[in-house]
Design a protein around this motif. Structure first.
Motif, short mmCIF file in Angstrom:
data_model
loop_
_atom_site.label_atom_id
_atom_site.label_comp_id
_atom_site.label_asym_id
_atom_site.label_seq_id
_atom_site.Cartn_x
_atom_site.Cartn_y
_atom_site.Cartn_z
N GLY A 169 -13.30 5.45 -55.47
CA GLY A 169 -13.17 6.89 -55.53
C GLY A 169 -12.94 7.53 -54.19
N GLN A 170 -13.67 7.06 -53.16
CA GLN A 170 -13.53 7.65 -51.83
C GLN A 170 -12.18 7.32 -51.22
N ALA A 171 -11.66 6.14 -51.54
CA ALA A 171 -10.32 5.78 -51.07
C ALA A 171 -9.28 6.69 -51.72
N ALA A 172 -9.49 7.02 -53.00
CA ALA A 172 -8.57 7.92 -53.71
C ALA A 172 -8.59 9.30 -53.07
N ARG A 173 -9.77 9.77 -52.69
CA ARG A 173 -9.86 11.06 -51.98
C ARG A 173 -9.11 11.00 -50.65
N ARG A 174 -9.21 9.85 -49.99
CA ARG A 174 -8.55 9.70 -48.70
C ARG A 174 -7.03 9.70 -48.86
N VAL A 175 -6.55 9.12 -49.95
CA VAL A 175 -5.10 9.12 -50.20
C VAL A 175 -4.58 10.55 -50.29
N GLN A 176 -5.31 11.40 -51.02
CA GLN A 176 -4.91 12.81 -51.11
C GLN A 176 -4.92 13.46 -49.74
N SER A 177 -5.94 13.16 -48.94
CA SER A 177 -6.05 13.73 -47.60
C SER A 177 -4.88 13.32 -46.71
N VAL A 178 -4.47 12.06 -46.81
CA VAL A 178 -3.37 11.57 -45.99
C VAL A 178 -2.07 12.28 -46.37
N VAL A 179 -1.80 12.38 -47.67
CA VAL A 179 -0.58 13.05 -48.11
C VAL A 179 -0.59 14.51 -47.65
N LYS A 180 -1.73 15.16 -47.76
CA LYS A 180 -1.84 16.56 -47.34
C LYS A 180 -1.54 16.70 -45.86
N ARG A 181 -2.06 15.78 -45.04
CA ARG A 181 -1.83 15.87 -43.60
C ARG A 181 -0.38 15.61 -43.23
N VAL A 182 0.28 14.71 -43.98
CA VAL A 182 1.70 14.48 -43.73
C VAL A 182 2.50 15.75 -44.02
N PHE A 183 2.16 16.43 -45.13
CA PHE A 183 2.88 17.66 -45.46
C PHE A 183 2.54 18.78 -44.48
N ASP A 184 1.30 18.84 -44.01
CA ASP A 184 0.96 19.83 -42.98
C ASP A 184 1.83 19.63 -41.74
N TYR A 185 2.02 18.37 -41.38
CA TYR A 185 2.87 18.02 -40.24
C TYR A 185 4.32 18.46 -40.52
N ALA A 186 4.79 18.23 -41.75
CA ALA A 186 6.16 18.60 -42.10
C ALA A 186 6.36 20.11 -42.05
N ILE A 187 5.34 20.86 -42.48
CA ILE A 187 5.43 22.31 -42.44
C ILE A 187 5.50 22.80 -41.00
N SER A 188 4.70 22.20 -40.13
CA SER A 188 4.71 22.61 -38.72
C SER A 188 6.06 22.32 -38.05
N ARG A 189 6.77 21.33 -38.56
CA ARG A 189 8.10 20.99 -38.03
C ARG A 189 9.21 21.83 -38.66
N GLY A 190 8.89 22.50 -39.74
CA GLY A 190 9.90 23.28 -40.44
C GLY A 190 10.69 22.49 -41.46
N ASP A 191 10.22 21.26 -41.78
CA ASP A 191 10.93 20.44 -42.76
C ASP A 191 10.73 20.95 -44.18
N VAL A 192 9.55 21.46 -44.48
CA VAL A 192 9.24 22.01 -45.80
C VAL A 192 8.39 23.27 -45.60
N SER A 193 8.25 24.04 -46.66
CA SER A 193 7.43 25.24 -46.56
C SER A 193 6.20 25.18 -47.47
N LEU A 194 6.16 24.18 -48.37
CA LEU A 194 5.07 24.08 -49.33
C LEU A 194 4.36 22.74 -49.19
N ASN A 195 3.06 22.75 -49.48
CA ASN A 195 2.27 21.53 -49.43
C ASN A 195 1.68 21.28 -50.83
N PRO A 196 2.30 20.42 -51.64
CA PRO A 196 1.81 20.20 -53.01
C PRO A 196 0.44 19.55 -53.07
#
Length: 260
Positions: A169-196
């Protein structure tokens, strides 16, 4: 201009009742929580969710997705993400046009993740191996070849379920966290505007894990220098000060009685 023929509170029953006409027409959601949220009914029988908004004094319209391939619930969630983007001064419609114009060279989530690891994860973490493992084992097999803008919550949940199926379960939570951080990075670069991933509540994945930790005897010997009473006392005082800084921390004796 597309005619407006109805203003209704949207439901699956209502959407399924909409019939195509010779020319397309629009129905707006009347719920004040979804201002600008609408569905266009095309002669081809396609029902397309769209968001009409005003940015920098100009009216714009962005496509959200087609029903029933995208559910009403998901469309409303995407709508909220677009509203958030507009509030930050980002145009979802302009971003969509950029993605279409550059579709032949559009980057994938995998290339985005590689850049995130290089630019953000490794410089900020001495031990980034675990998060990199989640990316290669649980995330890239599902999201790797997709364009970031095409990834929605259901795709991210597939990654989460892969880890959760292993009983972690904790690994599953971490997977969500990693995807979220990748999208946060993409938003800061201007690649996307939304973080699903930001709308996925970790509590819905698994309960928060306990951080309780008991030092082993051999670990205590590393902490304390038994040959130096003064050093031993200093360590004890340091641990007590440290415990005071942690909400809910406690110190027990061998009989499990609370000492502090």
């Amino acid at each position: 201009m597309v005619p407006v023929v109805a203003k209704r509170s949207f439901s699956d029953t209502f959407l399924k009742s909409l019939k195509p006409r010779e020319s397309r027409y629009t129905c707006y959601e009347t719920d004040n929580r979804f201002q600008g949220f609408m569905v266009e009914v095309l002669p081809s029988r396609t029902l397309s969710f769209r968001y009409r908004y005003k940015l920098n004094g100009k009216r714009e319209k962005a496509t959200i997705g087609n029903y029933p391939g995208m559910s009403l619930t998901m469309a409303r969630e995407r709508y909220r993400e677009m509203v958030s983007a507009v509030q930050r001064g980002i145009s979802p419609a302009a971003q969509k046009r950029q993605l279409i114009a550059g579709s032949s060279t559009a980057r994938t989530f995998e290339s985005l993740a590689v850049d995130w690891i290089r630019d953000d994860l490794r410089p900020a973490n001495k031990n980034a191996r675990q998060d990199e493992t989640y990316i290669t084992r649980d995330i890239l097999p599902v999201l790797g070849k997709l364009a970031p803008a095409d990834i929605d919550r259901s795709a991210i949940w597939k990654c989460i379920e892969t880890a959760r199926a292993r009983g972690h379960g904790q690994a599953a939570r971490r997977v969500q966290s990693v995807v979220k951080r990748v999208f946060d990075y993409a938003i800061s670069r201007g690649d996307v505007s939304l973080n699903p991933a930001s709308s996925i509540n970790p509590r819905h994945i698994a309960p928060a894990g306990s951080r309780e930790r008991i030092l082993k005897p051999e670990e205590l010997r590393v902490v304390f220098n038994e040959d130096d009473d003064r050093q031993y006392t200093n360590h004890i005082l340091w641990i007590l000060d440290f415990l005071r800084s942690i909400p809910g921390a406690a110190l027990f004796d061998a009989s499990q009685r609370v000492l502090f």
